[in-house]
Scaffold this motif. Structure first.
Motif, PDB file in Angstrom:
ATOM      1  N   LYS A   6      52.722 -16.450 -24.665  1.00 33.25           N
ATOM      2  CA  LYS A   6      53.560 -17.572 -24.237  1.00 33.25           C
ATOM      3  C   LYS A   6      53.485 -17.682 -22.728  1.00 33.25           C
ATOM      4  O   LYS A   6      53.361 -16.685 -22.038  1.00 33.25           O
ATOM      5  N   THR A   8      55.357 -19.499 -19.247  1.00 31.96           N
ATOM      6  CA  THR A   8      56.607 -20.053 -18.754  1.00 31.96           C
ATOM      7  C   THR A   8      56.315 -21.289 -17.921  1.00 31.96           C
ATOM      8  O   THR A   8      55.465 -21.242 -17.032  1.00 31.96           O
ATOM      9  N   CYS A  33      62.363 -38.042 -20.554  1.00 29.75           N
ATOM     10  CA  CYS A  33      63.097 -36.818 -20.873  1.00 29.75           C
ATOM     11  C   CYS A  33      64.423 -36.810 -20.117  1.00 29.75           C
ATOM     12  O   CYS A  33      64.462 -36.533 -18.916  1.00 29.75           O
ATOM     13  N   ARG A  48      67.473 -28.522 -21.926  1.00 30.63           N
ATOM     14  CA  ARG A  48      66.480 -27.556 -22.408  1.00 30.63           C
ATOM     15  C   ARG A  48      65.901 -28.012 -23.753  1.00 30.63           C
ATOM     16  O   ARG A  48      64.693 -27.964 -23.969  1.00 30.63           O
ATOM     17  N   GLU A  49      66.771 -28.448 -24.654  1.00 33.50           N
ATOM     18  CA  GLU A  49      66.323 -28.963 -25.955  1.00 33.50           C
ATOM     19  C   GLU A  49      65.441 -30.190 -25.774  1.00 33.50           C
ATOM     20  O   GLU A  49      64.403 -30.329 -26.437  1.00 33.50           O
ATOM     21  N   VAL A  51      63.613 -31.013 -23.181  1.00 34.06           N
ATOM     22  CA  VAL A  51      62.315 -30.609 -22.619  1.00 34.06           C
ATOM     23  C   VAL A  51      61.421 -30.057 -23.719  1.00 34.06           C
ATOM     24  O   VAL A  51      60.245 -30.411 -23.813  1.00 34.06           O
ATOM     25  N   GLU A  52      61.966 -29.201 -24.576  1.00 29.21           N
ATOM     26  CA  GLU A  52      61.167 -28.651 -25.669  1.00 29.21           C
ATOM     27  C   GLU A  52      60.621 -29.757 -26.569  1.00 29.21           C
ATOM     28  O   GLU A  52      59.459 -29.717 -26.982  1.00 29.21           O
ATOM     29  N   LEU A  53      61.432 -30.758 -26.854  1.00 29.30           N
ATOM     30  CA  LEU A  53      60.980 -31.881 -27.681  1.00 29.30           C
ATOM     31  C   LEU A  53      59.918 -32.713 -26.963  1.00 29.30           C
ATOM     32  O   LEU A  53      58.937 -33.136 -27.566  1.00 29.30           O
ATOM     33  N   CYS A  54      60.109 -32.941 -25.674  1.00 27.84           N
ATOM     34  CA  CYS A  54      59.152 -33.739 -24.905  1.00 27.84           C
ATOM     35  C   CYS A  54      57.813 -33.020 -24.787  1.00 27.84           C
ATOM     36  O   CYS A  54      56.765 -33.653 -24.823  1.00 27.84           O
ATOM     37  N   ILE A  55      57.834 -31.709 -24.661  1.00 34.47           N
ATOM     38  CA  ILE A  55      56.586 -30.939 -24.572  1.00 34.47           C
ATOM     39  C   ILE A  55      55.835 -31.012 -25.890  1.00 34.47           C
ATOM     40  O   ILE A  55      54.633 -31.174 -25.915  1.00 34.47           O
ATOM     41  N   ASP A  56      56.555 -30.919 -27.015  1.00 36.71           N
ATOM     42  CA  ASP A  56      55.904 -31.008 -28.320  1.00 36.71           C
ATOM     43  C   ASP A  56      55.199 -32.344 -28.500  1.00 36.71           C
ATOM     44  O   ASP A  56      54.105 -32.413 -29.028  1.00 36.71           O
ATOM     45  N   ASP A  59      51.667 -33.296 -24.540  1.00 39.87           N
ATOM     46  CA  ASP A  59      51.074 -32.100 -23.952  1.00 39.87           C
ATOM     47  C   ASP A  59      50.607 -32.318 -22.519  1.00 39.87           C
ATOM     48  O   ASP A  59      50.357 -31.365 -21.803  1.00 39.87           O
TER      49      ASP A  59
END
Length: 76
Positions: A6, A8, A33, A48-49, A51-56, A59
């Motif tokens: 992983k 960061t 976002c 934080r949630e 950002v995780e969704l936007c990254i998914d 890319d």
């Protein structure tokens, strides 16, 4: 890089408060976002949630370097 390593990622979050006292957070590096909440702890959890969704979904992360913020005044 193997599948279980992983990395960061670091993002700048801009936080503002509207006239009703609602906090609004936006991550300029990720298009669209943003989120809002009534308190800062909830806001940080929600961004934080988000950002995780936007990254998914996206890319391609724009490499922006945070320089600073400046407020200006304009009389109209």
């Amino acid at each position: 890089m193997s599948g279980n390593q992983k990395k960061t990622l670091r993002f700048t979050v801009i936080i503002e408060r509207d006239e009703d006292g609602i906090y609004i957070a936006e991550v300029p590096q990720l298009k669209g976002c943003h989120t809002q909440a009534k308190d800062l702890n909830t806001l940080i959890d929600r961004i934080r949630e988000a950002v995780e969704l936007c990254i998914d979904e996206d890319d391609a992360i724009s490499p922006l370097e945070f320089i600073g913020l400046q407020q200006i005044e304009i009389t109209v």
